[in-house]
Design a protein around this motif. Structure first.
Motif: not given
Length: 78
Positions: A65-78
């Motif tokens: 959950f933490v990993l997918t949350s961080l990935l979502l933040v990364y791809y949303t901020g791009k």
């Protein structure tokens, strides 16, 4: 890529809910105070019981959950 991670994130979230609801309550009543010695055998093999496996699965799902949350933040901020 964001859609795939979002789908995985939702699946992991639902699995966390299911695993947490499947765990037994940690409330101790009067019966456990009277029969306190019954916990000694299960205390030694706690990782092999269903509760131990659910605890490990919960920790693994929370890590995902933490990993997918961080990935979502990364791809949303791009």
């Amino acid at each position: 890529m964001k859609t795939v991670i979002t789908i995985i994130h939702v699946i992991v979230s639902l699995s966390i809910i299911a695993v947490v609801l499947g765990q037994p309550a940690k409330t101790y009543g009067l019966s456990s105070a009277i029969s306190g010695g019954a916990e000694t055998f299960f205390g030694k093999h706690k990782g092999r019981t269903i509760e131990g496996k659910l605890k490990k699965l919960t920790a693994f799902a929370m890590g995902l959950f933490v990993l997918t949350s961080l990935l979502l933040v990364y791809y949303t901020g791009k």
